[in-house]
Motif scaffolding. Structure first.
Motif, PDB file in Angstrom:
ATOM      1  N   ARG A   1       0.660  -1.327  -0.130  1.00 53.92           N
ATOM      2  CA  ARG A   1       0.010   0.036   0.065  1.00 53.92           C
ATOM      3  C   ARG A   1       0.786   1.295   0.053  1.00 53.92           C
ATOM      4  NH1 ARG A   1      -4.329  -1.742   4.620  1.00 53.92           N
ATOM      5  NH2 ARG A   1      -4.731   0.455   4.562  1.00 53.92           N
ATOM      6  N   PHE A   2       1.979   1.413   1.034  1.00 53.81           N
ATOM      7  CA  PHE A   2       3.009   2.398   0.845  1.00 53.81           C
ATOM      8  C   PHE A   2       3.474   2.561  -0.815  1.00 53.81           C
ATOM      9  CE2 PHE A   2       3.440   2.661   5.574  1.00 53.81           C
ATOM     10  CZ  PHE A   2       3.300   3.707   5.787  1.00 53.81           C
ATOM     11  N   ASP A   3       4.076   1.621  -1.294  1.00 57.90           N
ATOM     12  CA  ASP A   3       4.526   1.234  -2.443  1.00 57.90           C
ATOM     13  C   ASP A   3       3.506   2.020  -3.571  1.00 57.90           C
ATOM     14  OD1 ASP A   3       6.793   0.183  -1.510  1.00 57.90           O
ATOM     15  OD2 ASP A   3       6.239  -1.826  -2.410  1.00 57.90           O
ATOM     16  N   THR A   4       2.080   1.604  -3.293  1.00 55.02           N
ATOM     17  CA  THR A   4       1.253   2.182  -4.528  1.00 55.02           C
ATOM     18  C   THR A   4       0.883   3.650  -4.451  1.00 55.02           C
ATOM     19  OG1 THR A   4       0.034   0.055  -4.452  1.00 55.02           O
ATOM     20  CG2 THR A   4      -0.960   1.838  -5.292  1.00 55.02           C
ATOM     21  N   LEU A   5       0.941   4.212  -3.028  1.00 55.83           N
ATOM     22  CA  LEU A   5       0.795   5.443  -2.865  1.00 55.83           C
ATOM     23  C   LEU A   5       1.916   6.343  -3.452  1.00 55.83           C
ATOM     24  CD1 LEU A   5      -0.642   5.497   1.080  1.00 55.83           C
ATOM     25  CD2 LEU A   5      -1.795   6.195  -1.204  1.00 55.83           C
ATOM     26  N   PHE A   6       3.146   5.923  -3.335  1.00 58.44           N
ATOM     27  CA  PHE A   6       4.298   6.386  -3.697  1.00 58.44           C
ATOM     28  C   PHE A   6       4.306   6.464  -5.395  1.00 58.44           C
ATOM     29  CE2 PHE A   6       5.976   5.952   0.552  1.00 58.44           C
ATOM     30  CZ  PHE A   6       6.101   7.290   0.943  1.00 58.44           C
ATOM     31  N   GLU A   7       4.049   5.328  -5.988  1.00 52.16           N
ATOM     32  CA  GLU A   7       3.897   5.238  -7.310  1.00 52.16           C
ATOM     33  C   GLU A   7       2.833   6.171  -7.910  1.00 52.16           C
ATOM     34  OE1 GLU A   7       2.973   1.142  -8.304  1.00 52.16           O
ATOM     35  OE2 GLU A   7       4.832   0.549  -7.397  1.00 52.16           O
ATOM     36  N   THR A   8       1.779   6.507  -7.206  1.00 48.69           N
ATOM     37  CA  THR A   8       0.720   7.493  -7.602  1.00 48.69           C
ATOM     38  C   THR A   8       1.050   8.907  -7.378  1.00 48.69           C
ATOM     39  OG1 THR A   8      -0.761   5.728  -6.928  1.00 48.69           O
ATOM     40  CG2 THR A   8      -1.893   8.033  -7.301  1.00 48.69           C
ATOM     41  N   TYR A   9       1.503   9.199  -6.310  1.00 49.88           N
ATOM     42  CA  TYR A   9       1.840  10.511  -5.730  1.00 49.88           C
ATOM     43  C   TYR A   9       3.248  11.218  -5.735  1.00 49.88           C
ATOM     44  CZ  TYR A   9      -3.074   9.971  -4.345  1.00 49.88           C
ATOM     45  OH  TYR A   9      -4.426   9.539  -4.431  1.00 49.88           O
ATOM     46  N   GLY A  10       4.350  10.167  -5.802  1.00 50.70           N
ATOM     47  CA  GLY A  10       5.768  10.548  -5.957  1.00 50.70           C
ATOM     48  C   GLY A  10       6.213  10.624  -4.351  1.00 50.70           C
ATOM     49  N   ARG A  11       7.503  10.998  -4.445  1.00 50.32           N
ATOM     50  CA  ARG A  11       8.128  11.671  -3.246  1.00 50.32           C
ATOM     51  C   ARG A  11       8.505  12.744  -3.432  1.00 50.32           C
ATOM     52  NH1 ARG A  11      13.063   8.268  -0.912  1.00 50.32           N
ATOM     53  NH2 ARG A  11      12.896   9.840   0.685  1.00 50.32           N
ATOM     54  N   ASN A  12       7.531  13.671  -2.817  1.00 48.71           N
ATOM     55  CA  ASN A  12       7.805  15.309  -3.075  1.00 48.71           C
ATOM     56  C   ASN A  12       7.139  16.023  -1.832  1.00 48.71           C
ATOM     57  OD1 ASN A  12       4.828  15.343  -3.649  1.00 48.71           O
ATOM     58  ND2 ASN A  12       5.379  14.353  -5.624  1.00 48.71           N
ATOM     59  N   PHE A  13       7.094  17.251  -1.880  1.00 48.80           N
ATOM     60  CA  PHE A  13       6.484  18.172  -0.835  1.00 48.80           C
ATOM     61  C   PHE A  13       5.086  17.751  -0.595  1.00 48.80           C
ATOM     62  CE2 PHE A  13       4.936  20.441  -4.410  1.00 48.80           C
ATOM     63  CZ  PHE A  13       3.828  20.773  -4.209  1.00 48.80           C
ATOM     64  N   LYS A  14       4.394  17.255  -1.309  1.00 55.78           N
ATOM     65  CA  LYS A  14       2.735  16.858  -1.129  1.00 55.78           C
ATOM     66  C   LYS A  14       2.955  15.634  -0.278  1.00 55.78           C
ATOM     67  CE  LYS A  14       0.853  18.468  -5.453  1.00 55.78           C
ATOM     68  NZ  LYS A  14      -0.059  17.881  -6.596  1.00 55.78           N
ATOM     69  N   THR A  15       3.963  14.666  -0.400  1.00 52.95           N
ATOM     70  CA  THR A  15       3.725  13.463   0.423  1.00 52.95           C
ATOM     71  C   THR A  15       4.793  13.385   1.615  1.00 52.95           C
ATOM     72  OG1 THR A  15       5.360  12.360  -1.136  1.00 52.95           O
ATOM     73  CG2 THR A  15       2.934  12.228  -1.536  1.00 52.95           C
ATOM     74  N   VAL A  16       5.139  14.668   2.202  1.00 59.40           N
ATOM     75  CA  VAL A  16       6.173  14.609   3.272  1.00 59.40           C
ATOM     76  C   VAL A  16       5.801  13.876   4.683  1.00 59.40           C
ATOM     77  CG1 VAL A  16       7.197  16.228   4.763  1.00 59.40           C
ATOM     78  CG2 VAL A  16       7.142  16.824   2.493  1.00 59.40           C
ATOM     79  N   ILE A  17       4.418  14.006   4.893  1.00 61.63           N
ATOM     80  CA  ILE A  17       3.987  13.254   6.231  1.00 61.63           C
ATOM     81  C   ILE A  17       3.826  11.732   5.984  1.00 61.63           C
ATOM     82  CG2 ILE A  17       2.267  13.201   8.031  1.00 61.63           C
ATOM     83  CD1 ILE A  17       3.800  15.681   7.840  1.00 61.63           C
TER      84      ILE A  17
END
Length: 594
Positions: free
Chosen positions: A320-336
């Motif tokens: 689930r973590f992998d899917t979220l990062f694939e969808t939204y990336g590692r950036n300022f939107k996904t800091v938390i």
């Protein structure tokens, strides 16, 4: 200029003297010295004949002395003076009531009613005069007449309050609903009053009545306001699934954000209703068109599901973590989200080195100060977990300096103190904790005070701080989730430092660890030792509350639980557990609880 100064000074002195005389007159009245009060109020009334309250106070003094004849004479004389003050009609009628002359009393009450009909603007003062004398039916007539004569007058608040005092609950609820419908800004006030007549029990008579009134209104005059109030009622009753149905109906009307539904999810999580929380969060993910909202809901879902895993299999969570990062990336939107993932790597998958490297990479992203602070706090926590205290202190101190006067900065200072305490630097820890006792965050202030007391209480009698060092080590082991080693370290303290002040602290921490492992008999024994041998120390109320919870939730002995709740209620009123103990005790006793 000098004359002007003298004039101003004289006026100020007169005002001060006048105010003091009024206070003195009221003090005489409150102490039952009515003859002295009469003299004082008469003097005030002579100086301010327009202030009718001074005259009424004189009348009230004579009534308290049961000198109704003098009161009657004064009232009748005052009524002859133009212009007529309708309050005096009510006061005169009440005086006749005191004389048991109800026929004459009613004549004056009716005259007051007629006056208010002829002069609608006087309705409020006449109605309040009746209310002050507990003549509620007359007050109702005044307010209702006024609203019939002039729809611009809104006395629904007064009417609702009177129905409440009369015990006519259905009419009171209806009046408050009318008030909210006509003046939506009064909604919060009305809810506070209504809540005083509701209970936690959905089957309570008042709760059932209020729910039926709302449902009826929703059918007869559809309005999202009734859905909002139904949702609010269900939340009071902890029926989050039913509240969710109302919130969906509100959201479906459009022009509404998902914030209310998010708040409902948070309440469900706090109360342990994870089934409803999952349903709500999935609904948010399906219906939101905002990435930030979807990410936040997904994070909450992961945290709920993490708590339910007992076999150490985190494969699904990793996906689930992998899917979220694939969808939204590692950036300022996904800091938390990145912070949560690092915590997952460190504390669930037990790969802290990977987590540290991951967060260091996150810090290379273009983050604002607050985002950097969140990541540095998480990084510091994982470094503490690894016992790399000096590295952790660097990150915590950076946050403390960057956000000095902010709650996050104060949280960083607390972590500096706690880390120093873990590594045995008690003096520096105590220095930081002294500052935090006055934190704007009550939670931080309480935690700081508790840790400071542990350090200071156990440093005086032992200059080497041997036992305190062992206790801090046990605390660190518990933080690292090494519960068996923590229990063993605390047992070492209990065996080798008998009679020292640290003993009750060790017993309490060990009991909490036993509870975590499901060893409730061992936990109960520790709490009993604190109650028996440390009844004058600060942890005794915590022990009473903890053992009561054990009897209630694990030993199925509510009578025994009642005894320990009772100890807090009658002997530890200053305890932070007082309100919760009182509520639990009353519930066990069968009382209706607000």
């Amino acid at each position: 200029m000098r004359n002007l100064f003298i004039f101003i000074f004289s006026v100020l002195m007169c005002v001060k003297s006048y105010g003091q005389n009024e206070v003195l007159a009221q003090q005489y009245y409150d102490k039952g010295e009515y003859k002295k009060a009469i003299i004082a109020f008469e003097d005030l009334y002579k100086k301010s004949p327009r202030k009718i309250n001074f005259f009424i106070s004189i009348v009230n003094c004579h009534q308290q002395l049961e000198d109704f004849e003098t009161a009657e004479k004064l009232l009748l004389e005052e009524l002859k003076k133009p212009p007529l003050n309708p309050i005096l009609l009510v006061e005169t009628g009440f005086n006749y009531d005191l004389k048991r002359d109800t026929i004459t009393a009613q004549k004056y009450y009716e005259n007051a009613l007629e006056y208010s009909k002829g002069k609608i603007s006087s309705s409020y003062i006449v109605g309040r005069a009746f209310e002050k004398k507990s003549l509620l039916d007359y007050a109702l007539r005044v307010y209702q007449n006024a609203m019939e004569e002039n729809p611009n007058y809104n006395f629904m608040n007064n009417i609702a309050r009177i129905y409440g005092e009369k015990g006519e609950i259905e009419k009171m609820f209806s009046s408050y609903l009318d008030l909210i419908r006509d003046r939506v800004e009064q909604k919060g006030y009305a809810q506070r009053i209504i809540s005083q007549f509701l209970r936690n029990d959905p089957n309570d008579e008042n709760n059932t009545l209020f729910r039926k009134l709302l449902l009826k209104r929703n059918q007869q005059e559809p309005n999202l306001l009734w859905n909002e109030l139904l949702s609010w009622l269900f939340v009071q009753q902890k029926q989050y699934k039913r509240a969710f149905i109302q919130e969906k109906a509100i959201y479906a009307q459009g022009d509404y954000s998902l914030q209310r539904i998010f708040e409902l999810a948070s309440l469900s999580i706090e109360d342990g209703d994870h089934e409803t929380a999952r349903e709500i969060l999935n609904y948010i993910i399906e219906n939101s068109n905002q990435d930030a909202t979807k990410i936040r809901a997904s994070q909450n879902l992961i945290q709920i599901d993490l708590e339910s895993i007992t076999d150490g299999n985190y494969t699904e969570i990793q996906k689930r973590f992998d899917t979220l990062f694939e969808t939204y990336g590692r950036n300022f939107k996904t800091v938390i989200l990145q912070r949560d993932y690092a915590n997952f790597l460190a504390f669930q998958k037990e790969t802290p080195e990977t987590a540290v490297q991951y967060l260091k990479e996150t810090l290379q992203q273009p983050l604002n100060k607050r985002q950097q602070a969140e990541i540095k706090l998480a990084l510091g926590d994982i470094l503490v977990y690894q016992e790399q205290f000096n590295q952790a202190l660097i990150y915590f101190s950076q946050v403390q300096q960057t956000l000095k006067n902010d709650v996050t900065g104060q949280e960083a200072r607390f972590r500096v103190a706690r880390t120093s305490y873990y590594k045995g630097d008690f003096d520096w820890a105590e220095t930081q904790l002294k500052v935090l006792k006055s934190s704007v965050s009550q939670l931080i202030a309480n935690d700081a005070l508790q840790l400071k007391l542990i350090i200071s209480d156990n440093s005086l009698e032992d200059s080497t701080q041997t036992a305190l060092k062992k206790y801090a080590k046990a605390d660190l082991l518990a933080y690292q989730k090494k519960d068996t080693k923590a229990i063993e370290t605390l047992e070492d303290i209990l065996q080798n430092h008998k009679g020292e002040k640290i003993e009750d602290e060790a017993l309490f921490m060990q009991a909490k660890l036993y509870e975590k492992r499901g060893e409730y008999d061992k936990a109960r024994l520790n709490y009993k030792k604190i109650i028996e041998f440390y009844k004058d120390d600060i942890l005794v109320d915590d022990a009473y509350f903890a053992i009561a919870q054990l009897y209630l939730n694990h030993f199925d002995d509510p009578e025994k639980a009642k005894q320990f709740f009772e100890e807090i209620i009658f002997n530890h009123q200053d305890s932070i557990h007082y309100v919760a103990a009182q509520k639990s005790y009353r519930k066990l006793r069968g009382d209706t609880i607000n």
